[in-house]
Scaffold this active site. Structure first.
Site, PDB file in Angstrom:
ATOM      1  CG  HIS A 212      -2.230  -0.519   0.842  1.00  0.00           C
ATOM      2  ND1 HIS A 212      -2.477  -2.128   1.056  1.00  0.00           N
ATOM      3  CD2 HIS A 212      -3.427  -0.138   0.879  1.00  0.00           C
ATOM      4  CE1 HIS A 212      -3.834  -2.236   0.824  1.00  0.00           C
ATOM      5  NE2 HIS A 212      -4.237  -1.082   0.527  1.00  0.00           N
ATOM      6  CG  HIS A 259       1.921  -2.759   6.899  1.00  0.00           C
ATOM      7  ND1 HIS A 259       2.926  -3.701   5.943  1.00  0.00           N
ATOM      8  CD2 HIS A 259       0.897  -2.436   5.631  1.00  0.00           C
ATOM      9  CE1 HIS A 259       2.082  -4.121   5.056  1.00  0.00           C
ATOM     10  NE2 HIS A 259       1.097  -3.484   4.639  1.00  0.00           N
TER      11      HIS A 259
END
Length: 445
Positions: A212, A259
């Protein structure tokens, strides 16, 4: 302290899930009391959870290329009693599940986000800052399929087909390298708890680097590199857009609990390196796709070869389907642009009229753009649905896999990969060839 020791400590600190949890708390996200209480009540549960995960990882390593897919819905692996300071789950194993909310709280409970493929649900969480929550939800959607399905076609149909095609070339390259790197490094997602998993769709993939973050870095930078000098606009606009877009996507991944800080930083730096090396060749690649006689055969063969290579890097997880979707889309868009160029449906403006100027926005121009987008997306969605209905039962029949439950059937590699490749290859081909031909036929090109 030596430089190596300092770097090791820095990496460990940036990868610490406690930092992610503290950032979530700072933004108004808290885990339900039942989950944290369960982890604190019996520390031995940490060891049991780790043992279950280790056993699952060993079983998966003994079955390379197995088509079983992610653990079935209802599995109790890696629920709340997970190791507080350690890693997450191996690839394909869930790292955080929903739990029941404890006693009533003055804060509102966040909605579950469900993975339609694995059946996994995000954790219930107490969210107190809803404007920030929706902002980060928007940021994370800038790296999801819905955004790509709208963004790239809009560029190709309404703004600048050349820029749209080359953005796709860069996106495919960046995302493919990011997915392969994940399966080589094999770092787990942040442990939950302490992290609250607000999103779980990519939870069965590895974590390093954040794709991302890579997409959120590559798209705005490439967009400015491709348009500045080709279109007339102040460079200040681009210098504002890049950090806003990039930071929103990167920070949203930490907020979602998907993350660590290190994953995001690595994704950003990795993308910069990829752009420095490969951006000079984008023009050559795009011209080759359009003009070379045998370009479609080479494009399809190359993308298939890249896919086969990536599938050998690790056992099955949802990342395999994502990689197939990315490569299929890239191949379809490149092949479609070849036939569009040969038929003269979308001609790029000659170089002697550059830089291009923005046309005044009129009702006619705006109406045509809306009409093209509506008709184009409707056609693309119909193509996707038809190809899905054809490819999944066909793959199930060829590989003798029960297709009574489509979701379970898609958890088999033999079904998911052909479905993604063929379906999104046709979607890409529709975007750059079939839809422009429809526009030309009905007179709204």
């Amino acid at each position: 302290m030596s430089l190596g020791q300092w770097l090791a400590r820095l990496v460990s600190s940036l990868q610490d899930p406690q930092r992610v949890a503290r950032f979530q708390q700072l933004c108004g996200v808290e885990a339900p009391a039942s989950c944290t209480a369960a982890a604190a009540a019996d520390p031995r549960e940490d060891e049991k959870a780790e043992a279950r995960l280790a056993g699952e990882s060993r079983r998966r390593e003994r079955q390379p290329g197995a088509s079983g897919g992610p653990p079935p819905p209802g599995s109790d692996r890696n629920q709340c009693p997970a190791k507080l300071g350690g890693g997450g789950a191996p690839n394909g194993v869930r790292n955080g599940r929903a739990t029941e909310v404890g006693p009533a709280s003055p804060r509102r409970a966040g909605l579950l986000r469900r993975n339609s493929l694995t059946g996994e649900e995000g954790q219930l969480a107490h969210v107190s800052n809803w404007p920030l929550h929706y902002l980060f939800c928007f940021g994370t959607e800038l790296g999801n399929e819905l955004f790509y399905m709208l963004f790239f076609p809009f560029w190709i149909w309404n703004l600048d087909a050349l820029v749209g095609r080359r953005l796709v070339v860069i996106w495919v390259l960046v995302m493919y390298l990011g997915q392969c790197t994940k399966d080589i490094i094999r770092w787990p997602r942040p442990a939950s708890p302490p992290v609250v998993k607000l999103e779980v769709f990519y939870n069965s993939e590895y974590s390093m680097p954040s794709t991302h973050a890579m997409s959120g870095t590559a798209i705005p930078i490439s967009m400015i590199l491709l348009t500045y000098g080709r279109w007339q606009y102040p460079l200040t606009y681009g210098l504002i857009l890049i950090p806003c877009w990039c930071s929103l996507v990167c920070i949203s991944r930490i907020y979602m609990g998907m993350h660590s800080i290190l994953d995001v930083i690595a994704g950003f730096l990795y993308t910069i390196l990829i752009l420095v090396i490969f951006y000079p060749f984008v023009d050559v690649i795009d011209n080759f796709n359009q003009t070379q006689r045998y370009a479609p055969l080479i494009i399809i063969g190359l993308h298939l070869a890249l896919g086969i290579f990536s599938f050998t890097l690790d056992t099955w997880s949802t990342s395999r389907g994502d990689t197939a979707e990315i490569l299929g889309s890239g191949a379809g868009i490149a092949c479609g642009s070849h036939f569009t160029y040969k038929m003269g449906l979308l001609l790029d403006p000659p170089l002697d009229i550059l830089p291009l100027t923005r046309h005044p926005i009129s009702m006619t121009l705006f109406g045509k753009a809306i009409l093209r987008t509506f008709i184009g997306m409707l056609f693309v969605l119909v193509v996707r649905d038809i190809m899905k209905r054809i490819t999944i039962p066909l793959a199930c029949k060829i590989f003798s896999i029960p297709c009574d439950d489509i979701r379970k059937a898609r958890q088999h590699m033999e079904v998911e990969l052909p479905y993604r490749y063929i379906t999104y290859g046709m979607v890409g081909f529709s975007i750059t060839f079939l839809v422009p031909y429809i526009f030309f036929f009905i007179g709204i090109s």
